[in-house]
Design a protein around this motif. Structure first.
Motif, PDB file in Angstrom:
ATOM      1  N   MET A  49       0.765  -0.914   0.256  1.00  0.00           N
ATOM      2  CA  MET A  49      -0.407   0.221   0.382  1.00  0.00           C
ATOM      3  C   MET A  49       0.874   1.099  -0.120  1.00  0.00           C
ATOM      4  SD  MET A  49      -3.519  -1.190   2.643  1.00  0.00           S
ATOM      5  CE  MET A  49      -3.629   0.090   3.056  1.00  0.00           C
ATOM      6  N   ASN A  50       1.922   1.528   0.583  1.00  0.00           N
ATOM      7  CA  ASN A  50       3.042   2.350   0.811  1.00  0.00           C
ATOM      8  C   ASN A  50       3.462   2.379  -0.076  1.00  0.00           C
ATOM      9  OD1 ASN A  50       2.120   2.789   3.292  1.00  0.00           O
ATOM     10  ND2 ASN A  50       3.796   1.567   4.627  1.00  0.00           N
ATOM     11  N   ARG A  51       3.500   1.667  -1.459  1.00  0.00           N
ATOM     12  CA  ARG A  51       4.406   1.283  -2.364  1.00  0.00           C
ATOM     13  C   ARG A  51       3.622   2.039  -3.286  1.00  0.00           C
ATOM     14  NH1 ARG A  51       7.519  -4.386  -3.191  1.00  0.00           N
ATOM     15  NH2 ARG A  51       9.553  -3.728  -1.139  1.00  0.00           N
ATOM     16  N   THR A  52       2.609   1.646  -3.542  1.00  0.00           N
ATOM     17  CA  THR A  52       0.967   2.389  -4.649  1.00  0.00           C
ATOM     18  C   THR A  52       1.254   3.273  -4.093  1.00  0.00           C
ATOM     19  OG1 THR A  52      -0.126   0.102  -4.470  1.00  0.00           O
ATOM     20  CG2 THR A  52      -1.532   1.786  -5.409  1.00  0.00           C
ATOM     21  N   GLN A  53       1.294   4.261  -2.732  1.00  0.00           N
ATOM     22  CA  GLN A  53       0.544   5.331  -2.345  1.00  0.00           C
ATOM     23  C   GLN A  53       1.876   6.508  -3.168  1.00  0.00           C
ATOM     24  OE1 GLN A  53      -2.087   7.511  -1.477  1.00  0.00           O
ATOM     25  NE2 GLN A  53      -1.585   8.445  -1.869  1.00  0.00           N
ATOM     26  N   THR A 107       1.734   6.941  -6.539  1.00  0.00           N
ATOM     27  CA  THR A 107       0.840   7.749  -7.534  1.00  0.00           C
ATOM     28  C   THR A 107       1.596   9.078  -6.970  1.00  0.00           C
ATOM     29  OG1 THR A 107      -0.909   6.000  -6.301  1.00  0.00           O
ATOM     30  CG2 THR A 107      -2.207   7.961  -6.157  1.00  0.00           C
ATOM     31  N   ASP A 108       1.936   9.103  -5.590  1.00  0.00           N
ATOM     32  CA  ASP A 108       2.191  10.667  -5.477  1.00  0.00           C
ATOM     33  C   ASP A 108       3.534  10.907  -6.248  1.00  0.00           C
ATOM     34  OD1 ASP A 108       0.551  10.067  -3.297  1.00  0.00           O
ATOM     35  OD2 ASP A 108       2.401  10.513  -1.808  1.00  0.00           O
ATOM     36  N   GLY A 113       1.794  17.251 -12.686  1.00  0.00           N
ATOM     37  CA  GLY A 113       1.977  18.749 -12.585  1.00  0.00           C
ATOM     38  C   GLY A 113       2.867  19.063 -13.156  1.00  0.00           C
ATOM     39  N   LYS A 114       4.226  18.655 -13.151  1.00  0.00           N
ATOM     40  CA  LYS A 114       4.794  19.256 -14.370  1.00  0.00           C
ATOM     41  C   LYS A 114       5.086  19.396 -15.653  1.00  0.00           C
ATOM     42  CE  LYS A 114       8.306  19.560 -10.836  1.00  0.00           C
ATOM     43  NZ  LYS A 114       8.987  21.277 -10.738  1.00  0.00           N
ATOM     44  N   VAL A 115       4.113  18.303 -16.163  1.00  0.00           N
ATOM     45  CA  VAL A 115       3.479  18.533 -17.745  1.00  0.00           C
ATOM     46  C   VAL A 115       2.448  19.904 -17.965  1.00  0.00           C
ATOM     47  CG1 VAL A 115       2.577  17.170 -19.236  1.00  0.00           C
ATOM     48  CG2 VAL A 115       4.385  15.366 -17.687  1.00  0.00           C
TER      49      VAL A 115
END
Length: 60
Positions: free
Chosen positions: A14-18, A21-22, A29-31
Protein backbone atom coordinates in the motif's frame (compact mmCIF):
# COMPACT_ATOMS: atom_id res chain seq x y z
CA UNK A 1 2.91 -16.84 5.48
CA UNK A 2 1.38 -16.05 8.82
CA UNK A 3 -1.10 -13.27 9.53
CA UNK A 4 1.50 -10.73 10.77
CA UNK A 5 3.67 -11.21 7.71
CA UNK A 6 0.64 -10.88 5.46
CA UNK A 7 -0.43 -7.64 7.13
CA UNK A 8 3.12 -6.26 6.91
CA UNK A 9 3.35 -7.24 3.26
CA UNK A 10 0.02 -5.59 2.49
CA UNK A 11 1.11 -2.44 4.31
CA UNK A 12 4.36 -2.26 2.34
CA UNK A 13 2.48 -2.75 -0.92
CA UNK A 14 0.00 0.00 0.00
CA UNK A 15 2.88 2.36 0.81
CA UNK A 16 4.54 1.59 -2.54
CA UNK A 17 1.28 2.18 -4.37
CA UNK A 18 0.76 5.51 -2.58
CA UNK A 19 4.34 6.55 -3.35
CA UNK A 20 3.88 5.76 -7.04
CA UNK A 21 0.59 7.67 -7.06
CA UNK A 22 2.35 10.66 -5.50
CA UNK A 23 5.17 10.50 -8.05
CA UNK A 24 2.72 10.21 -10.95
CA UNK A 25 0.70 13.16 -9.66
CA UNK A 26 3.84 15.27 -9.32
CA UNK A 27 4.96 14.36 -12.83
CA UNK A 28 1.53 15.17 -14.24
CA UNK A 29 1.70 18.57 -12.54
CA UNK A 30 5.09 19.25 -14.16
CA UNK A 31 3.77 18.22 -17.58
CA UNK A 32 0.74 20.46 -17.14
CA UNK A 33 2.97 23.41 -16.23
CA UNK A 34 5.08 22.80 -19.33
CA UNK A 35 2.04 22.56 -21.60
CA UNK A 36 0.63 25.79 -20.17
CA UNK A 37 3.95 27.59 -20.75
CA UNK A 38 4.11 26.29 -24.32
CA UNK A 39 0.51 27.36 -24.94
CA UNK A 40 1.23 30.86 -23.65
CA UNK A 41 4.34 31.08 -25.84
CA UNK A 42 2.36 29.94 -28.87
CA UNK A 43 -0.37 32.49 -28.17
CA UNK A 44 2.22 35.25 -27.83
CA UNK A 45 3.88 34.16 -31.09
CA UNK A 46 0.53 34.17 -32.89
CA UNK A 47 -0.31 37.62 -31.51
CA UNK A 48 3.08 38.92 -32.62
CA UNK A 49 2.63 37.49 -36.10
CA UNK A 50 -0.88 38.91 -36.41
CA UNK A 51 0.30 42.35 -35.34
CA UNK A 52 3.35 42.40 -37.62
CA UNK A 53 1.74 40.94 -40.74
CA UNK A 54 0.47 43.68 -43.02
CA UNK A 55 -0.79 42.14 -46.25
CA UNK A 56 -2.08 44.04 -49.25
CA UNK A 57 -5.67 43.09 -50.00
CA UNK A 58 -5.76 42.97 -53.82
CA UNK A 59 -9.49 42.22 -53.86
CA UNK A 60 -10.50 45.42 -52.04
Amino acid sequence: MDMVTGIASASIQMNRTQAMTDVNTAMLGKVLDTVQEQGEALQQMMDTMAASTRLLDVYA
